[in-house]
Scaffold this motif. Sequence first.
Motif, PDB file in Angstrom:
ATOM      1  N   PHE B   4      30.627  43.195  68.329  1.00  0.00           N
ATOM      2  CA  PHE B   4      29.919  44.408  67.885  1.00  0.00           C
ATOM      3  C   PHE B   4      30.378  44.753  66.480  1.00  0.00           C
ATOM      4  O   PHE B   4      31.442  44.309  66.033  1.00  0.00           O
ATOM      5  CB  PHE B   4      30.188  45.581  68.834  1.00  0.00           C
ATOM      6  N   THR B   5      29.566  45.530  65.810  1.00  0.00           N
ATOM      7  CA  THR B   5      29.986  46.073  64.527  1.00  0.00           C
ATOM      8  C   THR B   5      30.540  47.473  64.768  1.00  0.00           C
ATOM      9  O   THR B   5      30.205  48.125  65.758  1.00  0.00           O
ATOM     10  CB  THR B   5      28.805  46.134  63.541  1.00  0.00           C
ATOM     11  N   TYR B   6      31.386  47.902  63.868  1.00  0.00           N
ATOM     12  CA  TYR B   6      32.113  49.162  64.054  1.00  0.00           C
ATOM     13  C   TYR B   6      31.859  50.095  62.879  1.00  0.00           C
ATOM     14  O   TYR B   6      31.946  49.674  61.729  1.00  0.00           O
ATOM     15  CB  TYR B   6      33.613  48.864  64.161  1.00  0.00           C
ATOM     16  N   LYS B  25      26.522  52.417  70.870  1.00  0.00           N
ATOM     17  CA  LYS B  25      27.248  53.315  71.760  1.00  0.00           C
ATOM     18  C   LYS B  25      28.203  54.153  70.929  1.00  0.00           C
ATOM     19  O   LYS B  25      28.804  53.666  69.970  1.00  0.00           O
ATOM     20  CB  LYS B  25      28.074  52.515  72.775  1.00  0.00           C
ATOM     21  N   ILE B  26      28.359  55.406  71.343  1.00  0.00           N
ATOM     22  CA  ILE B  26      29.362  56.284  70.753  1.00  0.00           C
ATOM     23  C   ILE B  26      30.688  56.013  71.458  1.00  0.00           C
ATOM     24  O   ILE B  26      30.731  55.882  72.671  1.00  0.00           O
ATOM     25  CB  ILE B  26      28.968  57.763  70.992  1.00  0.00           C
ATOM     26  N   ILE B  27      31.772  55.933  70.688  1.00  0.00           N
ATOM     27  CA  ILE B  27      33.084  55.805  71.327  1.00  0.00           C
ATOM     28  C   ILE B  27      33.972  56.979  70.917  1.00  0.00           C
ATOM     29  O   ILE B  27      34.037  57.338  69.741  1.00  0.00           O
ATOM     30  CB  ILE B  27      33.756  54.441  71.019  1.00  0.00           C
ATOM     31  N   LEU B  33      34.683  53.253  78.356  1.00  0.00           N
ATOM     32  CA  LEU B  33      33.759  52.334  77.684  1.00  0.00           C
ATOM     33  C   LEU B  33      34.396  50.962  77.436  1.00  0.00           C
ATOM     34  O   LEU B  33      33.783  49.926  77.697  1.00  0.00           O
ATOM     35  CB  LEU B  33      33.281  52.956  76.361  1.00  0.00           C
ATOM     36  N   LEU B  34      35.635  50.937  76.934  1.00  0.00           N
ATOM     37  CA  LEU B  34      36.264  49.643  76.639  1.00  0.00           C
ATOM     38  C   LEU B  34      36.553  48.865  77.919  1.00  0.00           C
ATOM     39  O   LEU B  34      36.438  47.640  77.953  1.00  0.00           O
ATOM     40  CB  LEU B  34      37.542  49.841  75.812  1.00  0.00           C
ATOM     41  N   ASP B  35      36.911  49.582  78.964  1.00  0.00           N
ATOM     42  CA  ASP B  35      37.092  48.958  80.275  1.00  0.00           C
ATOM     43  C   ASP B  35      35.804  48.228  80.665  1.00  0.00           C
ATOM     44  O   ASP B  35      35.817  47.057  81.048  1.00  0.00           O
ATOM     45  CB  ASP B  35      37.426  50.077  81.271  1.00  0.00           C
ATOM     46  N   LEU B  36      34.676  48.919  80.515  1.00  0.00           N
ATOM     47  CA  LEU B  36      33.383  48.334  80.895  1.00  0.00           C
ATOM     48  C   LEU B  36      32.955  47.232  79.933  1.00  0.00           C
ATOM     49  O   LEU B  36      32.313  46.259  80.338  1.00  0.00           O
ATOM     50  CB  LEU B  36      32.321  49.440  80.954  1.00  0.00           C
ATOM     51  N   ASN B  46      26.838  47.704  68.546  1.00  0.00           N
ATOM     52  CA  ASN B  46      27.371  48.559  67.479  1.00  0.00           C
ATOM     53  C   ASN B  46      28.121  49.721  68.122  1.00  0.00           C
ATOM     54  O   ASN B  46      27.623  50.340  69.053  1.00  0.00           O
ATOM     55  CB  ASN B  46      26.216  49.081  66.615  1.00  0.00           C
ATOM     56  N   LEU B  47      29.322  49.992  67.620  1.00  0.00           N
ATOM     57  CA  LEU B  47      30.086  51.137  68.114  1.00  0.00           C
ATOM     58  C   LEU B  47      30.213  52.163  67.004  1.00  0.00           C
ATOM     59  O   LEU B  47      30.549  51.818  65.865  1.00  0.00           O
ATOM     60  CB  LEU B  47      31.504  50.723  68.526  1.00  0.00           C
ATOM     61  N   VAL B  48      29.957  53.426  67.345  1.00  0.00           N
ATOM     62  CA  VAL B  48      30.148  54.512  66.387  1.00  0.00           C
ATOM     63  C   VAL B  48      31.321  55.355  66.863  1.00  0.00           C
ATOM     64  O   VAL B  48      31.247  56.005  67.912  1.00  0.00           O
ATOM     65  CB  VAL B  48      28.872  55.366  66.257  1.00  0.00           C
ATOM     66  N   ASP B  49      32.397  55.330  66.108  1.00  0.00           N
ATOM     67  CA  ASP B  49      33.633  56.037  66.454  1.00  0.00           C
ATOM     68  C   ASP B  49      33.538  57.474  65.947  1.00  0.00           C
ATOM     69  O   ASP B  49      33.418  57.712  64.743  1.00  0.00           O
ATOM     70  CB  ASP B  49      34.810  55.305  65.782  1.00  0.00           C
ATOM     71  N   ILE B  50      33.573  58.433  66.879  1.00  0.00           N
ATOM     72  CA  ILE B  50      33.451  59.841  66.467  1.00  0.00           C
ATOM     73  C   ILE B  50      34.795  60.567  66.491  1.00  0.00           C
ATOM     74  O   ILE B  50      34.852  61.789  66.348  1.00  0.00           O
ATOM     75  CB  ILE B  50      32.442  60.613  67.357  1.00  0.00           C
ATOM     76  N   ASN B  51      35.886  59.824  66.645  1.00  0.00           N
ATOM     77  CA  ASN B  51      37.184  60.480  66.816  1.00  0.00           C
ATOM     78  C   ASN B  51      37.622  61.353  65.645  1.00  0.00           C
ATOM     79  O   ASN B  51      38.453  62.234  65.815  1.00  0.00           O
ATOM     80  CB  ASN B  51      38.262  59.439  67.114  1.00  0.00           C
TER      81      ASN B  51
END
Lengths: 223, 326
Positions: B4-6, B25-27, B33-36, B46-51
Motif C-alpha cells: 500500500f501507499t502511505y 483506509k484511514i488508520i 486494522l493492521l491485525d486484519l 492506500n493508508l491515510v494516517d490521521i494520528n
Amino acid sequence: MDEHEFNAGPNTPGKVEVTRRTVIETGTTALLLTTLPRAALAADALDDNEPSPPVVDVELQVNSRPHSLALDPRTTLLDALREHLALTGSKKGCDHGQCGACTVLIEGRRINSCLTLAVMHDGQSVTTIEGLALGDNLNPMQAAFVEHDGFQCGYCTSGQICSAIGMLAECRHGMPSYVTEDLTQDAELTDAEIRERMSGNICRCAAYPNIVAAIKQTAGLPT
Amino acid sequence: MKAFTYQRADSTARAAAAALKPGTKIIAGGTNLLDLMKLQVETPSNLVDINRLPLDKIEETPDGGLRVGALVRNSDLAADARVRQHYGVLSRALLAGASAQLRNKATTGGNLLQRTRCYYFYDITKPCNKRNPGSGCAALAGFNRIHAILGASEHCIATHPSDMAVAMRALDANVETVNREGETKVIPIAEFYRLPGRTPEIETSLKPGEIITAVTLPSPPPGLQIYRKVRDRASYAFALVSVAAIVDSTQGRIHSARLAFGGLAHMPWRVAQAEQRLTNAPADAATFNTAADAVLDDARGFGGNDFKIPLTRRTLHSVLAETTRT
C-alpha cells in the motif's frame, strides 16, 4: 508465499500447500514454514510477490540514538527494530497483539510494536529492552526479574519488563484498572492490580508469581 | 500484508477526500486494522494516517457533557478524572477491553469502527458475507459460541466486539463526523450501527468519506453506573455477554434504568420495553424477570451460543440486584 496457497477453499480448512516449486524456489524459508508458526517469520510480514511501494523515510529515536531509515511502509515497528536496527531483544511472538512479547515504550508509554507501522512513529522516541540498562548496571526492573527468577525460557521477558516499566509509570499517573475498586481514588498496587494491568503479557512458562514479585520489589512494595 | 501507499493527513477534510478513493483506509491506532491486514482480511491499497490531526482533546460541553476527540486513546479516556467521576460505566467498559498496551494505542473513533472477531470473518479460506459478500456464512453451522442471539440474519450472525460502544449506547452518546466538504453531522449512537440483514458488510451509517471527529456524551444521567463483563477468562478477552447499566433507585424502588448489552448482537443492544418495565417498579426478582423477558423475547441461539440466553438473564439479574442494593 503465494496468496493463492491460503485460498484453499472452504473444504480444505487451514490447509497450506507447500509445492515442490515453492520449496525449490524459496529453499530454507519454505522448509522453515513447515515447522514454525507462520506468524513467527519476519519475512512473512511483507508479500514479496507484490511490487514494492515507494519507500518512506522514517526518523526514530531508539534508546536515545537517532536513526534514519528508508522503509517499505508495510514495515511494522517491531520489524524495523529487529530487521533494520538489529535490536532483536523485542520478540515476535504472535505478531497480532495477543501475547505482549513485542512490548516497547513509545514516549514512555507501552504499546505492542507488532501492531503499529514504523512510519506512524516518525520523529518519536522508542525505548526497547536494549535501552534500559546503564552500561553494566541493569535497570531495577531487570535486576528484580533476575533476583526473583521472573522467567524460565525468557522469550516473553523483554516484553514483560518493558510492559512492567510502562505499567508502573501508568500507576504513578493515577491510571485506574478494571479491578480498581473506587475509580475516583488512586489504586493501591495489590497483586490483583498488577495481574490485571499485566494481562497483555502472556508467559507460557507461567512465571507469573515471580513476575509479580519482581514488579512489587521494583515498586518498593514488600514481596 | 499487501502493498500500500502511505499518506499522512494534515486536515480532516483532506483525510475525508482521500478516504473517498477506492481502496483507501484511514488508520489511527491501527491495532485492529493492521491485525486484519496481516491476515489479508483487509487489503487497502492506500493508508491515510490521521494520528497527527488535532482530535485528541476531551472538552466540556455547554450542556454539562463531554466532547471526546476521535483520537483520544482508550487509556486516556478511561483515566480522565471527569469520566471516572461522572461516566463510570464508560471508564469501566474501556478498562474491561483489550490490554493496557492496546488501550494506549486504540482510539475512540477506531474503537467504534472495530470489526467483529467472528472466527470465519478472520479466516480468508472460509465463506463470510461480511468479508466477501455473497459467499455465505460459515458461522451459521460452524463454531458459533461467541455469536449473536439477537438481531442476526441468515447472512451474518457476527457480534460487535466493542465494550466502549456498549457504555456509550447506555449513555446516549452522539457521533460527530465531517465529510470532504467540511460539512459536519451528528449521529445518535442508536442510529450509528446497522443490523446485518442482507448487507453485513455495511456496519455503520457512515457515508463513504465521512470521518468521525468526536463522540459527545450528554450530561451524566442520575443513578448508579456499572459495567459487567462475562468472558472466558478474567482479563483480556472479548465479552460473551456484557451489560452497561445506569440504574436510579431508592429503597428498593427503581425510578429509571438504562441497559445496553454487548456480545449479543451486531451492535450494542438496547431494549426500550425492558427499561420501561423497570421504571417505577419494585427492585425484585419478578421485575428483573419481566425486564429479561423483554430483552430475550426474540433471542435465538445457533447451537454453540444457546447458553448466552440463560447467561444474559442471569447476568441481568445480578446487575440489577447490584445496582439496586440499598
